[in-house]
Design a protein around this motif. Structure first.
Motif: not given
Length: 306
Positions: A285-290, A292-293
């Motif tokens: 989830w953290r890698r996905l949000r990063r 997307q950023f």
């Protein structure tokens, strides 16, 4: 079908690669790894190899099917497929048994003995499974050699149809025999997990307490084992149908359809494992949000995402 298959292979390699990469990085940082993570890493790495073997096998059958009449190639592909299939099957089975021994709760002395020795027990089971591998390899090689002899026979030979039937039945028998023990062990683990959950729920009701962490752990483990059994059953059936279509119908597109279905197991199960593991889920989830950023800012690299 080729598009769907390549998509499954790519997603499967990415999913299994993510599991292996996260656990290897944590191992390098901390100098140690848990037994569950070790099993997950072994399962992920063996599935990546299995997916590449499937891709190579399809490439040869689609473009150069006559090469399977040569003994060297047939022997190598049989060895690779049997070995990777054995590793992925037993790694997943050991993971199911590990969840059961860690989470379930019984007062029987044998279960307590196994629970205290869960790491040794799972390792012994995995190493013991290799006793079945030489027998499986020998029988698979015999069937492959029989298939090569039949493949080279003229179509006017009246024994060809009979030989193909015999090979098909032997192939089905071998596949079933190879998978019956892992399926039974996983099924027993699932049933015992359910029984442990029922008993635990009754104790909670008697004590007038609500759901606790143990209940949630039981439910998560049951979901993981159930998903494995469901996808593994689909994998076995579709593999048998792919073998049947290749030997009887001899339609490449029909065989491809069943192989696409069978690939759901090594590809899709990796994402179920990620979602079922809190550590892997949070990191994903953290890698996905990063990602997307960086995608919004249009300045990112693979190293940044990792």
């Amino acid at each position: 079908l080729l598009t769907e298959l390549f998509g499954e292979l790519i997603f499967g390699i990415l999913g299994n690669g993510f599991i292996g990469l996260v656990n290897c990085i944590e191992w390098a940082k901390n100098g140690k790894v848990s037994s569950a993570d070790l099993i997950l890493t072994g399962l992920a790495m063996s599935r990546i190899i299995q997916l590449w073997v499937i891709l190579l096998d399809l490439f040869i059958m689609g473009l150069f099917p006559h090469l399977y009449a040569t003994r060297n190639l047939t022997t190598v592909m049989t060895l690779l497929w049997t070995l990777t299939n054995h590793l992925t099957t037993w790694f997943a089975t050991c993971l199911s048994i590990f969840y059961f021994l860690k989470i379930a709760n019984f007062s029987h002395f044998f279960f307590i003995w196994l629970k205290w020795r869960v790491n040794r027990g799972v390792l012994g089971l995995f190493l013991g499974s290799f006793l079945l591998l030489p027998i499986n390899l020998l029988m698979q090689d015999t069937v492959s050699e029989w298939w090569m002899n039949t493949y080279g026979v003229s179509e006017r030979n009246m024994t060809l149809h009979l030989d193909v039937n015999i090979i098909l039945y032997l192939k089905i028998f071998l596949l079933s025999l190879t998978h019956v023990i892992p399926v039974l062990l996983s099924l027993i683990s699932l049933l015992l997990l359910f029984l442990s959950l029922v008993r635990h729920t009754k104790n909670l009701q008697l004590n007038l307490t609500g759901r606790d962490s143990s209940t949630e752990a039981h439910r998560r483990a049951m979901k993981m084992v159930t998903s494995f059994l469901l996808l593994f059953t689909i994998y076995i059936i579709s593999t048998l149908l792919a073998t049947w279509s290749f030997m009887k119908v001899q339609k490449y597109q029909v065989m491809m359809l069943f192989i696409v279905i069978s690939t759901i197991f090594p590809s899709g199960h990796s994402f179920i494992l990620i979602l079922g593991n809190s550590k892997l889920r949070q990191i994903a989830w953290r890698r996905l949000r990063r990602f997307q950023f960086f995608e919004r800012n249009k300045t990112f690299s693979f190293i940044d995402i990792i």
